[in-house]
Design an enzyme around this catalytic site. Structure first.
Site, short mmCIF file in Angstrom:
data_model
loop_
_atom_site.label_atom_id
_atom_site.label_comp_id
_atom_site.label_asym_id
_atom_site.label_seq_id
_atom_site.Cartn_x
_atom_site.Cartn_y
_atom_site.Cartn_z
N ARG A 112 0.89 -1.18 0.00
CA ARG A 112 0.00 0.00 0.00
C ARG A 112 0.91 1.21 0.00
NH1 ARG A 112 -5.57 1.21 3.16
NH2 ARG A 112 -6.20 -0.10 1.42
N HIS A 139 -6.77 0.81 -7.11
CA HIS A 139 -7.05 -0.07 -5.96
C HIS A 139 -7.67 -1.36 -6.52
CE1 HIS A 139 -7.62 -1.37 -2.00
NE2 HIS A 139 -8.53 -0.53 -1.55
N GLN A 142 -9.73 -4.04 -4.41
CA GLN A 142 -11.06 -3.57 -4.03
C GLN A 142 -12.07 -3.88 -5.13
OE1 GLN A 142 -12.16 -1.88 -1.08
NE2 GLN A 142 -14.07 -2.50 -2.04
N ASP A 233 -17.19 6.57 -2.69
CA ASP A 233 -15.98 6.45 -1.88
C ASP A 233 -15.79 7.80 -1.19
OD1 ASP A 233 -13.49 5.79 -0.82
OD2 ASP A 233 -12.40 5.99 -2.72
N ARG A 301 -13.59 -8.85 0.19
CA ARG A 301 -12.16 -8.57 0.07
C ARG A 301 -11.36 -9.84 0.42
NH1 ARG A 301 -10.19 -3.39 0.38
NH2 ARG A 301 -8.25 -4.43 -0.18
N1 NVA Z 1 -9.89 6.46 -2.11
C1 NVA Z 1 -9.63 6.05 -0.75
C2 NVA Z 1 -9.87 4.58 -0.61
C3 NVA Z 1 -9.73 4.08 0.79
C4 NVA Z 1 -9.91 2.59 0.87
C5 NVA Z 1 -8.21 6.43 -0.37
O1 NVA Z 1 -7.31 6.31 -1.20
O2 NVA Z 1 -8.00 6.85 0.76
N1 CP Z 2 -11.43 -0.41 1.36
C1 CP Z 2 -10.19 -0.45 1.89
O1 CP Z 2 -9.18 -0.64 1.20
O2 CP Z 2 -10.19 -0.33 3.23
P1 CP Z 2 -8.90 -0.18 4.16
O3 CP Z 2 -8.29 1.18 3.90
O4 CP Z 2 -9.44 -0.30 5.56
O5 CP Z 2 -7.93 -1.27 3.83
#
Ligand code: NVA
Ligand code: CP
Length: 314
Positions: A112, A139, A142, A233, A301
């Protein structure tokens, strides 16, 4: 380069973008569904027995961290949570050297990252599969869970999905995912918050092969007409915190609330990748309404990523 003679080319498979699995997405979803059934029946499926997944998190996570770690355990392997703060990466060791060293210990790396470039750099130097657990461009894990959830609830991808909100990492991967499986999608964002245009054009190209209609809109009330699936989101992604004041103003017409849901089909399902900000991008009544499938989506997930790990590391 075209392989010649007895040349043996060994390519490491990665999942950095939905594009990396565009030809395997249905297989991965099918495997994920089969593994989910086994898990529900308490049947063991130790496909990754003895294998390890290193999980580097530059940003916080609830779902991604827990679902990958539990997923590895359920597949007979082991997931290691790695915080750059506690690694030499946090003291200046390069991504290149980190990739080369981790490749000697683990069988896969989930990352990440703040920056997509760092994701690509890790994958370039890793000899084990790298899985994008979210960066500033995509992502993909997801979206696999999202597609799995839509298929479970609607039993088809011949649907209209409307994404309302920020043209961010989730929206980008969703455009590619919908284009690949042939689901129509409208990405409805405020002006100036459209998804990545390169990705949008790639999605249009893919959609020509699957028959999906992919489009952009700046008008939520028109976009949601006849929607089978609504998706949103957060308005402020991790890394965008400095823009909070401006974004709260720019996105105020883009909330999923009961008034907007009423304009979609009666049996519309509502998705959100979570975490949700109640009363901001979605209201609590919609999040907890019978139309909402967000907790099935969160559960998926776990199952979808087991499908990915078996595909990449099995
Ligand atoms: N678009 C959000 C997704 C979180 C799972 C982010 O990048 O923070
Ligand atoms: N949706 C998602 O990726 O959640 P987290 O940020 O909790 O991993």
């Amino acid at each position: 380069m075209v392989p010649t003679g007895n040349e043996l080319i060994i390519m490491t498979k990665h999942l950095i973008s939905i594009l990396d699995i565009k030809d395997y997405i249905h297989d991965i979803l099918r495997t994920a569904g089969e593994i989910k059934k086994k898990t529900k029946n308490s049947e063991a499926y130790p496909a990754l027995e003895g294998k390890s997944l290193g999980m580097i998190f530059e940003k916080p996570s609830t779902r991604t961290r827990i679902s990958f770690e539990v997923g590895m355990t359920q597949l007979g392997g082991h997931g290691l949570y790695l915080s750059p703060k506690d690694m030499q990466l946090g003291r200046g060791e390069t991504i290149e050297d980190t990739a080369k060293v981790l490749s000697r210990y683990v069988d896969g790396i989930m990352y990440r990252a703040f920056k997509h470039e760092m994701m690509l750099e890790l994958a370039k130097h890793s000899t084990v599969p790298v899985i994008n657990g979210l960066d500033d461009v995509e992502h993909p894990c997801q979206i696999l869970a999202d597609l799995m959830t839509v298929k479970e609830h609607k039993n088809t991808f011949s649907l209209k999905m409307v994404y309302i909100g920020d043209g961010n990492n989730v929206c980008n991967s969703l455009l590619l995912g919908c284009a690949v499986v042939g689901m129509d999608m409208v990405a409805c964002t405020p002006e100036g918050y459209e998804p990545d245009m390169d990705i949008y054009h790639k999605a249009l190209e893919l959609a020509r092969g699957t028959g999906a209609s992919i489009s952009l809109s700046n008008d939520p009330k028109t976009a949601v007409m006849d929607a089978d699936v609504l998706y949103t989101d957060v308005w402020i992604s991790m890394g965008d915190e400095g823009e909070e004041e401006r974004r709260m103003k720019d996105f105020c017409e883009f909330q999923i609330n009961s008034e907007l849901v009423r304009l979609a089909k009666d049996d519309v399902i509502v998705l959100h990748c979570l975490p949700a900000h109640h009363g901001v991008e979605i209201t609590s009544d919609v999040l907890y309404s019978p139309n909402s499938v967000v907790f099935d989506q969160a559960e998926n997930r776990l199952h979808a990523q087991k499908g990915v790990m078996v595909y990449l590391m099995g």
